[in-house]
Scaffold this motif. Structure first.
Motif, short mmCIF file in Angstrom:
data_model
loop_
_atom_site.label_atom_id
_atom_site.label_comp_id
_atom_site.label_asym_id
_atom_site.label_seq_id
_atom_site.Cartn_x
_atom_site.Cartn_y
_atom_site.Cartn_z
N VAL A 147 39.50 46.18 64.67
CA VAL A 147 39.77 46.89 63.43
C VAL A 147 38.68 46.54 62.41
N GLN A 148 38.29 47.54 61.65
CA GLN A 148 37.30 47.33 60.60
C GLN A 148 37.81 47.93 59.30
N HIS A 149 38.16 47.09 58.34
CA HIS A 149 38.56 47.57 57.02
C HIS A 149 37.30 47.91 56.23
N PRO A 150 37.43 48.77 55.23
CA PRO A 150 36.25 49.21 54.47
C PRO A 150 35.41 48.04 53.98
N ALA A 162 45.46 50.92 56.98
CA ALA A 162 44.40 51.93 56.82
C ALA A 162 43.04 51.28 57.05
N ALA A 163 42.34 51.78 58.07
CA ALA A 163 41.08 51.16 58.49
C ALA A 163 40.51 52.01 59.62
N GLU A 164 39.37 51.57 60.17
CA GLU A 164 38.83 52.21 61.35
C GLU A 164 39.08 51.30 62.55
N PHE A 201 31.50 50.55 73.16
CA PHE A 201 32.39 50.96 72.08
C PHE A 201 32.70 52.45 72.13
N GLY A 202 33.95 52.79 71.77
CA GLY A 202 34.28 54.16 71.44
C GLY A 202 33.73 54.50 70.06
N LYS A 203 33.83 55.76 69.68
CA LYS A 203 33.26 56.21 68.41
C LYS A 203 34.13 55.87 67.21
N GLY A 204 35.33 55.36 67.46
CA GLY A 204 36.19 54.93 66.37
C GLY A 204 37.20 55.98 65.95
N THR A 205 38.35 55.50 65.46
CA THR A 205 39.39 56.36 64.89
C THR A 205 39.72 55.84 63.50
N LYS A 206 39.60 56.71 62.52
CA LYS A 206 39.96 56.33 61.14
C LYS A 206 41.45 56.58 60.95
N LEU A 207 42.17 55.55 60.58
CA LEU A 207 43.60 55.66 60.34
C LEU A 207 43.85 55.71 58.83
N SER A 208 44.51 56.76 58.38
CA SER A 208 44.94 56.87 57.00
C SER A 208 46.45 56.71 56.96
#
Lengths: 118, 116
Positions: A37-40, A86-88, A108-115
């Motif tokens: 997980v990557q937070h802003p 909320a993060a990617e 790595f996958g390209k990522g999913t942004k969760l809102s």
């Protein structure tokens, strides 16, 4: 060669509802699988990992993922979303060494942004 | 230290200058990786070191980029004649390998490179 597909670039849920982030992988043999997980404006934090032990893996902050070899999937779930989720999110596969491809590399996958909506 | 350490945390450089980014992996981790992340983008693989094997350099975008790992520990990523498109966050990770599988992999906080 191994690869990772995150099926949704963006997922939006309401606070308190379940979260499902989908990940499919391609691997020749017996991979290791991870969710980060990557937070802003923050670094990458390891959420959970699968390394050929139990197929249902529990991670931090109430997240879990199930390794399904027959479906080549490693979807990330959480029963009840919180605003702080909320993060990617990145799904990662690593091929077992000595079985070809980029042995031991982290793909790595390209990522999913969760809102998360209040 | 307990985690992967990267330095500097921020670097501003003029176009055309060379820069060196440093990564101190977790003690005992045999594999080390470099990635970069441009604004709003995913992770781009650069290079991967595993033990005494030849590094996987397949992700390096041009011959201006190089990396070395001394003594199986500290790694330095060098970018020569920097260009504005090199501006990104450069991330380093190290991993523990057991039974032929990566068991865990942890990332540093990254170096934010800005080329002006």
């Amino acid at each position: 060669a191994q690869s990772v597909t995150q099926l949704d670039s963006h997922v939006s849920v309401s606070e308190g509802t379940p979260v499902l982030l989908r990940c499919n992988y391609s691997s020749s043999y017996s991979p290791s699988l991870f969710w980060y997980v990557q937070h802003p404006n923050k670094g990458l934090q390891l959420l959970l990992k699968y390394t050929s032990a139990a197929t249902l893996v529990k991670g931090i902050n109430g997240f879990e993922a199930e390794f399904k070899k027959s479906e080549t999937s490693f979807h990330l779930t959480k029963p009840s979303a919180h605003m702080s989720d909320a993060a990617e999110y990145f799904c990662v596969v690593s091929e077992r060494m000595n079985y070809g491809g980029s042995q031991g590399n982290l793909i790595f996958g390209k990522g999913t942004k969760l809102s998360v909506k209040p | 230290g307990a985690g992967v350490s990267q330095s500097p945390s921020n670097k501003v450089t003029e176009k055309g200058k060379d820069v060196e980014l440093r990564c101190d992996p977790i003690s005992g981790h045999t594999a080390l990786y470099w990635y970069r992340q441009s604004l709003g983008q995913g992770l781009e693989f650069l290079i991967y070191f595993q033990g005494n094997s030849a590094p996987d350099k397949s992700g390096l975008p041009s011959d201006r980029f190089s990396a070395e790992r001394t003594g199986g520990s500290v790694s330095t990523l060098t970018i020569q004649r920097t260009q504005q498109e090199d501006s990104a966050v450069y991330l380093c990770a190290s991993s523990l390998v057991g039974g032929g599988n990566v068991i865990e992999a942890f990332f540093g906080q990254g170096t934010r490179l800005t080329v002006v």
